[in-house]
Design an enzyme around this catalytic site. Structure first.
Site, short mmCIF file in Angstrom:
data_model
loop_
_atom_site.label_atom_id
_atom_site.label_comp_id
_atom_site.label_asym_id
_atom_site.label_seq_id
_atom_site.Cartn_x
_atom_site.Cartn_y
_atom_site.Cartn_z
N ASN A 57 0.76 -1.13 -0.10
CA ASN A 57 -0.08 0.17 0.17
C ASN A 57 0.84 1.09 -0.14
O ASN A 57 1.30 1.63 0.84
CB ASN A 57 -0.80 -0.04 1.34
N LYS A 108 -0.02 4.15 -0.35
CA LYS A 108 -0.59 5.39 0.07
C LYS A 108 -0.34 6.59 -0.54
O LYS A 108 -0.25 6.30 -1.96
CB LYS A 108 -0.17 5.74 1.80
N HIS A 120 -9.66 1.10 4.95
CA HIS A 120 -8.09 1.12 5.45
C HIS A 120 -8.54 2.17 6.97
O HIS A 120 -9.35 3.15 6.51
CB HIS A 120 -7.14 1.77 4.70
N GLU A 152 -6.92 4.58 7.73
CA GLU A 152 -6.65 5.96 7.47
C GLU A 152 -8.03 6.51 6.83
O GLU A 152 -8.06 7.90 6.89
CB GLU A 152 -5.67 6.27 6.59
N GLU A 204 -5.65 -5.30 10.55
CA GLU A 204 -4.46 -4.06 11.09
C GLU A 204 -4.92 -3.62 12.06
O GLU A 204 -5.62 -2.57 12.27
CB GLU A 204 -4.50 -3.17 9.72
N GLY A 224 2.45 2.03 10.90
CA GLY A 224 3.28 3.31 10.71
C GLY A 224 3.96 3.40 12.06
O GLY A 224 4.89 4.64 11.91
N SER A 270 3.39 -2.48 10.52
CA SER A 270 4.88 -2.43 10.64
C SER A 270 5.40 -3.78 10.24
O SER A 270 6.38 -4.10 10.80
CB SER A 270 4.99 -1.95 12.22
N GLY A 286 4.64 1.32 4.80
CA GLY A 286 6.04 1.80 4.77
C GLY A 286 7.13 1.01 3.98
O GLY A 286 7.90 1.45 3.08
#
Ligand code: PEP
Length: 257
Positions: free
Chosen positions: A10, A12, A98, A100, A168, A174, A212, A234
């Protein structure tokens, strides 16, 4: 169950044309040179980069997808993208719900459910994300929250062919903090059991862990029972690291729980 692990990147809201082209080319080269039945890799770049990334990886085993879609097929929805449009761009997957998007855009599980139906109708595989906050976990409510998100976000139309569920924990996204192997094992067993009540052949549903994940912990995570792959943020922005995560599908099989 010996099936290929699903390794989803992802990206992002990261990347411009040049760096994204390089990353996709590096992964495409790796995929051409090292074919593997141990994993299926999926890249989910920001919407403006989907066509370019798809074009770069289309002659490899790498699939591509998007990070969201609208629940309607078309219409007056400025700034939104339909599942059909994504399918038209060659996408196979779309990430939905997600944390976010739930937190920053107020997306509800009902909306995620509607989007998942739209994705399935367009021939996409919906990757439905669920997970608890730190406060919910500290209050001993993680199981309850995840069970409710699962119930409300996964549509009746879900099958192992058109749906993937990603657990998640929000506090792990993150942050560099990863859920413990025991917590992942517990939550994935719970999700498998609850999903199987709702989805026919739920034993075959792919369940991903996200939060992570990096090259150093992927081998252990990928071999926990009921972990069928990982959703990576990330660490998916570095081609070598992301490829290393995928390679971990083949390593440490002896750790299988
Ligand atoms: C994610 O955004 O889905 C995610 C898991 O991010 P990270 O790997 O950076 O924690």
């Amino acid at each position: 169950m010996s099936v290929a692990k699903l390794i989803v990147g992802n990206w992002k809201m990261n990347g411009l044309l040049d760096d994204s082209r390089t990353r996709a080319q590096e992964l495409a080269d790796a995929a051409r040179n090292h074919k593997s039945a141990d994993f299926e890799m999926v890249l989910c770049p920001p919407a403006p980069l989907i066509a370019m990334v798809g074009d770069i990886v289309k002659d490899t085993d790498i699939k591509w997808g998007a990070q969201d879609c609208h629940e309607q097929v078309s219409g007056a929805h400025t700034g939104d993208i339909s599942a059909q449009m994504l399918k038209d761009l060659g996408c196979s997957y779309v990430i939905l719900g997600h944390s976010e998007r739930r937190q920053n855009h107020g997306e509800t599980s009902a909306q995620v459910n509607a989007k998942a139906q739209a994705a399935q109708a367009a021939g996409l595989i919906a990757i439905i994300c669920i997970g608890e906050t730190d406060a919910q976990r500290s209050a001993g409510k993680a199981d309850e929250v995840v069970t409710e998100q699962l119930r409300a976000s996964v549509p009746e139309t879900a099958t192992p062919e058109n749906t993937v569920i990603a657990y998640e924990p929000i506090w792990a996204i993150g942050t560099g903090k990863t859920a413990s192997a025991d917590d992942i094992r517990h939550m994935h067993a719970l999700i498998r059991a609850k999903a199987s009540e709702k989805v026919k052949n739920g034993a075959w549903l792919k369940l991903l862990y996200g939060g992570s994940v990096k090259q150093g912990n992927a081998g252990e995570i990928l071999h926990i029972a009921n972990v069928d792959g990982v959703l990576v943020g990330g660490a998916s922005l570095k081609s070598g690291e992301f490829w290393g995560i995928a390679q971990a599908s083949a390593e440490g099989k002896a750790l299988s729980a």
